[in-house]
Motif scaffolding. Structure first.
Motif, PDB file in Angstrom:
ATOM      1  N   ILE A  22      -0.277  -6.291   2.098  1.00 30.26           N
ATOM      2  CA  ILE A  22       0.894  -6.838   1.395  1.00 30.26           C
ATOM      3  C   ILE A  22       1.645  -5.709   0.711  1.00 30.26           C
ATOM      4  CG2 ILE A  22       1.671  -8.310  -0.515  1.00 30.26           C
ATOM      5  CD1 ILE A  22      -0.840 -10.076   0.101  1.00 30.26           C
ATOM      6  N   ARG A  23       0.913  -4.873  -0.012  1.00 28.97           N
ATOM      7  CA  ARG A  23       1.532  -3.748  -0.730  1.00 28.97           C
ATOM      8  C   ARG A  23       2.223  -2.806   0.255  1.00 28.97           C
ATOM      9  NH1 ARG A  23      -0.478   1.291  -3.132  1.00 28.97           N
ATOM     10  NH2 ARG A  23       0.980   1.792  -4.774  1.00 28.97           N
ATOM     11  N   ARG A  24       1.564  -2.532   1.379  1.00 28.16           N
ATOM     12  CA  ARG A  24       2.153  -1.656   2.387  1.00 28.16           C
ATOM     13  C   ARG A  24       3.429  -2.276   2.968  1.00 28.16           C
ATOM     14  NH1 ARG A  24      -1.610  -0.687   7.016  1.00 28.16           N
ATOM     15  NH2 ARG A  24      -0.469  -2.399   7.904  1.00 28.16           N
ATOM     16  N   ARG A  25       3.397  -3.581   3.250  1.00 31.88           N
ATOM     17  CA  ARG A  25       4.603  -4.251   3.764  1.00 31.88           C
ATOM     18  C   ARG A  25       5.756  -4.120   2.786  1.00 31.88           C
ATOM     19  NH1 ARG A  25       2.375 -10.065   5.924  1.00 31.88           N
ATOM     20  NH2 ARG A  25       1.125  -9.160   7.600  1.00 31.88           N
ATOM     21  N   ILE A  26       5.480  -4.400   1.533  1.00 34.31           N
ATOM     22  CA  ILE A  26       6.545  -4.346   0.532  1.00 34.31           C
ATOM     23  C   ILE A  26       7.060  -2.922   0.390  1.00 34.31           C
ATOM     24  CG2 ILE A  26       7.072  -4.621  -1.926  1.00 34.31           C
ATOM     25  CD1 ILE A  26       5.087  -7.019  -1.897  1.00 34.31           C
ATOM     26  N   ASN A  27       6.159  -1.974   0.248  1.00 34.75           N
ATOM     27  CA  ASN A  27       6.576  -0.593  -0.003  1.00 34.75           C
ATOM     28  C   ASN A  27       7.138   0.098   1.228  1.00 34.75           C
ATOM     29  OD1 ASN A  27       5.884  -0.892  -2.675  1.00 34.75           O
ATOM     30  ND2 ASN A  27       3.914   0.083  -2.469  1.00 34.75           N
ATOM     31  N   ALA A  28       6.915  -0.457   2.406  1.00 35.31           N
ATOM     32  CA  ALA A  28       7.490   0.119   3.628  1.00 35.31           C
ATOM     33  C   ALA A  28       8.694  -0.705   4.083  1.00 35.31           C
ATOM     34  CB  ALA A  28       6.440   0.185   4.734  1.00 35.31           C
ATOM     35  N   ASP A  29       8.470  -1.972   4.379  1.00 35.90           N
ATOM     36  CA  ASP A  29       9.526  -2.812   4.937  1.00 35.90           C
ATOM     37  C   ASP A  29      10.624  -3.138   3.932  1.00 35.90           C
ATOM     38  OD1 ASP A  29       7.871  -2.778   7.116  1.00 35.90           O
ATOM     39  OD2 ASP A  29       7.304  -4.895   7.000  1.00 35.90           O
ATOM     40  N   PHE A  30      10.271  -3.255   2.666  1.00 31.36           N
ATOM     41  CA  PHE A  30      11.242  -3.649   1.653  1.00 31.36           C
ATOM     42  C   PHE A  30      11.590  -2.496   0.722  1.00 31.36           C
ATOM     43  CE2 PHE A  30       8.707  -7.892   1.665  1.00 31.36           C
ATOM     44  CZ  PHE A  30       9.183  -8.222   2.914  1.00 31.36           C
ATOM     45  N   ALA A  31      11.206  -1.289   1.065  1.00 30.84           N
ATOM     46  CA  ALA A  31      11.389  -0.146   0.167  1.00 30.84           C
ATOM     47  C   ALA A  31      12.841   0.044  -0.257  1.00 30.84           C
ATOM     48  CB  ALA A  31      10.871   1.137   0.825  1.00 30.84           C
ATOM     49  N   HIS A  32      13.782  -0.406   0.542  1.00 32.95           N
ATOM     50  CA  HIS A  32      15.189  -0.234   0.199  1.00 32.95           C
ATOM     51  C   HIS A  32      15.643  -1.174  -0.918  1.00 32.95           C
ATOM     52  CE1 HIS A  32      14.827  -3.001   3.588  1.00 32.95           C
ATOM     53  NE2 HIS A  32      15.963  -3.549   3.239  1.00 32.95           N
ATOM     54  N   PHE A  33      14.778  -2.125  -1.309  1.00 26.76           N
ATOM     55  CA  PHE A  33      15.158  -2.955  -2.443  1.00 26.76           C
ATOM     56  C   PHE A  33      14.012  -3.343  -3.365  1.00 26.76           C
ATOM     57  CE2 PHE A  33      14.433  -5.997   1.013  1.00 26.76           C
ATOM     58  CZ  PHE A  33      13.682  -6.993   0.414  1.00 26.76           C
ATOM     59  N   GLN A  34      12.776  -3.006  -3.034  1.00 24.99           N
ATOM     60  CA  GLN A  34      11.665  -3.399  -3.895  1.00 24.99           C
ATOM     61  C   GLN A  34      10.437  -2.554  -3.609  1.00 24.99           C
ATOM     62  OE1 GLN A  34      11.855  -6.112  -6.222  1.00 24.99           O
ATOM     63  NE2 GLN A  34      10.035  -5.121  -6.967  1.00 24.99           N
ATOM     64  N   SER A  35       9.617  -2.372  -4.629  1.00 26.76           N
ATOM     65  CA  SER A  35       8.302  -1.753  -4.452  1.00 26.76           C
ATOM     66  C   SER A  35       7.343  -2.477  -5.372  1.00 26.76           C
ATOM     67  CB  SER A  35       8.352  -0.257  -4.785  1.00 26.76           C
ATOM     68  OG  SER A  35       8.666  -0.081  -6.141  1.00 26.76           O
ATOM     69  N   VAL A  36       6.048  -2.257  -5.159  1.00 25.73           N
ATOM     70  CA  VAL A  36       5.048  -2.922  -5.986  1.00 25.73           C
ATOM     71  C   VAL A  36       3.853  -1.999  -6.161  1.00 25.73           C
ATOM     72  CG1 VAL A  36       3.887  -4.097  -4.058  1.00 25.73           C
ATOM     73  CG2 VAL A  36       3.738  -5.067  -6.336  1.00 25.73           C
ATOM     74  N   SER A  37       3.301  -2.024  -7.353  1.00 23.03           N
ATOM     75  CA  SER A  37       2.077  -1.266  -7.625  1.00 23.03           C
ATOM     76  C   SER A  37       0.890  -2.203  -7.482  1.00 23.03           C
ATOM     77  CB  SER A  37       2.116  -0.694  -9.044  1.00 23.03           C
ATOM     78  OG  SER A  37       2.057  -1.753  -9.991  1.00 23.03           O
ATOM     79  N   THR A  38      -0.281  -1.628  -7.305  1.00 26.46           N
ATOM     80  CA  THR A  38      -1.492  -2.434  -7.227  1.00 26.46           C
ATOM     81  C   THR A  38      -1.686  -3.211  -8.522  1.00 26.46           C
ATOM     82  OG1 THR A  38      -2.453  -0.779  -5.772  1.00 26.46           O
ATOM     83  CG2 THR A  38      -3.978  -2.328  -6.775  1.00 26.46           C
ATOM     84  N   GLY A  39      -1.348  -2.586  -9.646  1.00 31.71           N
ATOM     85  CA  GLY A  39      -1.500  -3.235 -10.945  1.00 31.71           C
ATOM     86  C   GLY A  39      -0.626  -4.465 -11.115  1.00 31.71           C
ATOM     87  N   ALA A  40       0.474  -4.542 -10.398  1.00 29.72           N
ATOM     88  CA  ALA A  40       1.347  -5.716 -10.458  1.00 29.72           C
ATOM     89  C   ALA A  40       1.029  -6.716  -9.350  1.00 29.72           C
ATOM     90  CB  ALA A  40       2.812  -5.290 -10.358  1.00 29.72           C
ATOM     91  N   LEU A  41       0.516  -6.218  -8.231  1.00 27.99           N
ATOM     92  CA  LEU A  41       0.281  -7.064  -7.062  1.00 27.99           C
ATOM     93  C   LEU A  41      -0.773  -8.137  -7.311  1.00 27.99           C
ATOM     94  CD1 LEU A  41       0.717  -7.628  -3.997  1.00 27.99           C
ATOM     95  CD2 LEU A  41      -1.134  -6.011  -3.586  1.00 27.99           C
ATOM     96  N   TYR A  42      -1.951  -7.739  -7.755  1.00 26.81           N
ATOM     97  CA  TYR A  42      -3.053  -8.695  -7.848  1.00 26.81           C
ATOM     98  C   TYR A  42      -2.863  -9.754  -8.927  1.00 26.81           C
ATOM     99  CZ  TYR A  42      -5.269  -6.082  -4.177  1.00 26.81           C
ATOM    100  OH  TYR A  42      -5.536  -5.493  -2.971  1.00 26.81           O
ATOM    101  N   PRO A  43      -2.316  -9.426 -10.091  1.00 25.53           N
ATOM    102  CA  PRO A  43      -2.011 -10.501 -11.047  1.00 25.53           C
ATOM    103  C   PRO A  43      -0.980 -11.491 -10.495  1.00 25.53           C
ATOM    104  CG  PRO A  43      -2.070  -8.391 -12.177  1.00 25.53           C
ATOM    105  CD  PRO A  43      -2.138  -8.104 -10.697  1.00 25.53           C
TER     106      PRO A  43
END
Length: 175
Positions: A22-43
């Motif tokens: 999930i994190r890889r998808r967001i940080n790769a596919d959506f990098a042009h408008f969003q990113s996520v850290s592990t600390g934000a992902l699991y909560p």
């Protein structure tokens, strides 16, 4: 306003995934408008699970990276509601702009460093966007990539002209 939980639902709309995926998808596919850290992902995943937006499979005591998450019908509805409720506002938080705003306190060398660094970042982002598999994307996905490219190209052009001009103006003032 889209929250990280909405972006996670969007990532899971592409198919089930573990936290790392999930994190890889967001940080790769959506990098042009969003990113996520592990600390934000699991909560955020835990909240989505509690709301019924995602299901989790795997051993309950297994590491988070080994648990699979899948969007539910509730999750799809939540995502669709967020899309329908969204407007055309864009929010820009920029460390670069904040640093430039106060950079005159540090002198012309700092302004020039910031401009050069930002040009390098923009060039890197443009290359990353151009490397995305556009043919495999939906029309709306391609649109977001093209829009992100247009913004970065315009920013690059602006910095090439106005960035140089502000550096020159500060150098003249400091004499």
């Amino acid at each position: 306003m889209f929250e990280i939980s909405d972006i996670i639902l969007g990532a899971l709309s592409k198919g089930p995934a573990n936290g790392y995926q999930i994190r890889r998808r967001i940080n790769a596919d959506f990098a042009h408008f969003q990113s996520v850290s592990t600390g934000a992902l699991y909560p955020a995943l835990a909240k989505l699970k509690a709301r019924g937006g995602v299901t989790e499979t795997g051993t309950p005591n297994a590491p988070l990276e080994q648990r699979q998450f899948e969007i539910t019908d509730i999750g799809r509805n939540l995502l669709c509601e967020r899309v329908a409720a969204s407007g055309a506002d864009e929010r820009l938080r920029s460390d670069f702009l904040a640093a430039v705003y106060f950079s005159d306190l540090a002198g012309p060398g700092e302004v020039e460093r910031l401009m050069e660094e930002r040009v390098g970042v923009l060039n890197q982002e443009i290359r990353a966007l151009l490397a995305l598999p556009l043919r495999e994307m939906s029309n709306t996905e391609r649109f977001t990539v093209r829009y992100a490219l247009a913004i970065r190209r315009a920013a690059l052009e602006f910095l090439r002209h106005e960035g140089r001009a502000i550096v020159n103006a500060i150098e003249i003032e400091s004499r």
